[in-house]
Design a protein around this motif. Structure first.
Motif, mmCIF file in Angstrom:
data_model
loop_
_atom_site.group_PDB
_atom_site.id
_atom_site.type_symbol
_atom_site.label_atom_id
_atom_site.label_comp_id
_atom_site.label_asym_id
_atom_site.label_seq_id
_atom_site.Cartn_x
_atom_site.Cartn_y
_atom_site.Cartn_z
ATOM 1 N N ASP A 240 -4.254 0.162 3.666
ATOM 2 C CA ASP A 240 -3.192 0.634 4.553
ATOM 3 C C ASP A 240 -1.856 0.688 3.817
ATOM 4 N N ARG A 241 -0.799 0.993 4.533
ATOM 5 C CA ARG A 241 0.511 1.160 3.888
ATOM 6 C C ARG A 241 1.024 -0.119 3.261
ATOM 7 N N GLU A 242 0.585 -1.255 3.778
ATOM 8 C CA GLU A 242 1.000 -2.542 3.204
ATOM 9 C C GLU A 242 0.072 -2.980 2.072
#
Length: 303
Positions: A240-242
């Motif tokens: 994911d984006r993290e």
């Protein structure tokens, strides 16, 4: 870590309402060649199975796979009795046991059991003392007298059974140092993986403590609890984006896990299903497709 084949495991539910499914999946995991089955330990919840009772039945119905309570709720299981439990299970199963140890985290719940509440520092000291005492009460030999801050035994005979490997679920700096000094393995908390800040910040503390205790840091294995979906088709973004691992196709899992072993020294992975794909389907992909492919890729890279 020293060259070896990575371990592959699966976690099964401890819910009372899922007993039959959990046992069925455990037997299937054994037949499909997994190395490890894990259960959690939350004795303050009435709707959960006792972890060691469940593990005993699981190991009794299987013939190859090892079992791990991930991790033992130490405050509710005094170390001398825990030593008797694990040596008994080890003797009954031919040594198919790993001892997971934790200092205790949910203290409001733990205290409801009537267990004296410990502060963070005391809980960590109790963890190290318990690991030491459990090992003293394994392997036979002369009677043990131990006078510690939290445990005291006198002239207690050790069981003539070798101590199982000890893995911790350490999170804080002091418990990570305990892991480096006395444990055989570490299960990073909060499903942290090899690219996470938690791993990058925590593993050096283990290594430094191991060196300080005269140990080789590579003797402390890292085994990751790894949730994620196993999909038919590749995902455009397996993380994911993290940067957290989400999952993907079998090929994406194989590439990611092979890199984790070869580049970051991962010693193993315990998978947890995170979607509504039937459990048997996910387990089959994990045990019969991903695990063998990663083992083969690692072996090829090391030979």
């Amino acid at each position: 870590m020293p060259p070896h084949q990575p371990l592959f495991g699966t976690g099964v539910s401890t819910a009372l309402g899922e007993v039959e499914e959990s046992l069925r999946l455990a037997v299937r995991a054994d037949r499909q060649g997994l190395d490890l089955i894990t259960v959690s330990d939350h004795p303050y919840y009435a709707a959960r199975l006792d972890a060691y009772a469940q593990l005993g039945v699981v190991l009794g119905r299987t013939g190859r796979v090892s079992g791990l309570v991930s991790v033992t709720n130490l405050p509710s299981r005094p170390a001398p009795m825990l030593a008797r439990t694990v040596t008994s299970l080890s003797a009954l199963t031919g040594g198919r046991l790993v001892l997971g140890m934790g200092a205790g985290g949910l203290w409001d719940d733990i205290a409801r059991l009537g267990v004296p509440r410990l502060g963070p520092g005391a809980a960590v000291r109790a963890l190290e003392e318990a690991i030491t005492l459990v090992r003293l009460l394994c392997g036979g030999g002369g009677a043990v007298t131990f006078e510690g801050e939290f445990y005291e035994v006198r002239d207690l005979e050790p069981a003539p059974v070798e101590a199982p490997p000890v893995w911790t679920g350490s999170v804080g700096p002091r418990s990570l140092e305990v892991t480096g000094r006395v444990a055989d393995g570490w299960i990073p908390g909060h499903a942290a993986d090899w690219l996470s800040p938690r791993y990058r910040e925590s593993r050096p503390l283990i290594d430094e403590a191991a060196v300080g205790a005269g140990r080789d840091p590579r003797d402390v294995a890292t085994v990751f609890n790894l949730p994620g979906v196993i999909t038919d088709a590749p995902l455009a973004a397996p993380r994911d984006r993290e940067g957290r691992w989400r999952g993907g196709s079998v090929a994406q899992w194989v590439e990611e896990l092979t890199g984790a072993v070869l580049e970051f020294g991962a010693a193993g992975f315990v998978h947890f299903r995170t979607d509504d794909t039937p459990a048997e389907v996910t387990l089959g992909r994990w045990a019969e497709e991903i695990a063998p492919a990663v083992r083969e890729a690692v072996l090829a890279a090391r030979t």
